[in-house]
Scaffold this motif. Structure first.
Motif: not given
Length: 267
Positions: A23-43
């Protein structure tokens, strides 16, 4: 103390990309790369399905996950998860459970690697739940979700406490190697919130300016009329981002089923 080469060798595995969600294919296409060990905020602003988005993301990755929920009740969270896996609405799940059709829903949840912790949020409570998780699984969770930042004890309106929560989340991620996803609010009182409420809030609209702290910050918005779900990357330490949130990935949301998709659902 580590040399740069040894540090890279030791932490290369923890920095690998998280499992991709269709479902997140559009996000990946924009260069977004969530990674293991990161702190990620969803606001996002109130009512923008932040909890549903985080729950869907964690469920689709299906990594060992500890989900701290002060924002959802136990029944709401579990029925949303059952709805997601069966394709039925949460009302249908509730009716099915009441009518005695429990086994079908329990079977749908059998392979889920999510563990929930409900109730108030404090670091003492987090320590207790983490200890219980390690006792049960003999490992740290790979993903930890905090829903949400302002539900932490003392962090409702105190900026200093909110900053302390973010520092605590960072320390927890560094110590355990887990990806920490933390949900947070954006202002409902800004000019943009009043005039353009269905667009993701820009970085300066995230309360307390806290979106600058994580490695990755995503801003979300839901158009309740079209069910378009818009996700902007407003901060990414190792990739492109747009702090104005004017560029965003488009997906579609089914709130009654806690489902997200890259294309508009047919039903």
């Amino acid at each position: 103390m580590l040399t740069p080469g040894r540090s890279l060798a030791l932490h290369a595995e923890s920095g690998r990309e998280l499992p991709r969600v269709e479902a997140f294919s559009g996000l990946y296409a924009r260069g977004v790369r969530p990674r293991h060990g990161e702190v990620i905020m969803v606001a996002g602003r109130s009512g923008t399905q932040k909890s549903g988005f985080a729950l869907f993301w964690a469920a689709q990755m299906n990594l060992p996950t500890l989900y701290f929920s002060a924002d959802m009740s136990a029944f709401t969270a579990s029925s949303r998860l059952a709805s997601m896996f069966t394709g039925e609405t949460t009302e249908q799940v509730e009716a099915g459970m009441a009518s005695g059709d429990r086994d079908r829903y329990l079977e749908a949840l059998a392979d889920s690697k999510l563990t929930f912790a409900f109730g108030s949020l404090s670091w003492e409570r987090v320590d207790e739940e983490m200890a219980a998780y390690v006792e049960l699984h003999n490992a740290y969770p790979e993903v930890i979700v905090f829903d949400n930042l302002m539900d932490f004890e003392g962090a409702e309106s105190d900026y200093t406490e909110q900053m302390a929560v973010m520092q605590g989340a960072t320390d927890l991620s560094r110590y355990t190697g887990a990806t920490v996803i933390i949900l947070h609010h954006a202002s409902d009182k800004s000019w943009d919130a009043r005039t353009d409420p269905w667009s993701p809030p820009s970085r300066d609209q995230v309360k307390g300016g806290l979106s600058e702290k994580p490695e990755l910050s995503l801003s979300v918005a839901l158009d309740p009329h079209t069910l378009e779900y818009r996700v902007a990357c407003i901060k990414q330490r190792m990739g492109p981002s747009d702090p104005t949130a004017n560029t965003y990935a488009l997906m579609y949301c089914q709130p009654d089923k806690t489902r997200f998709s890259a294309t508009r659902p047919t039903s």
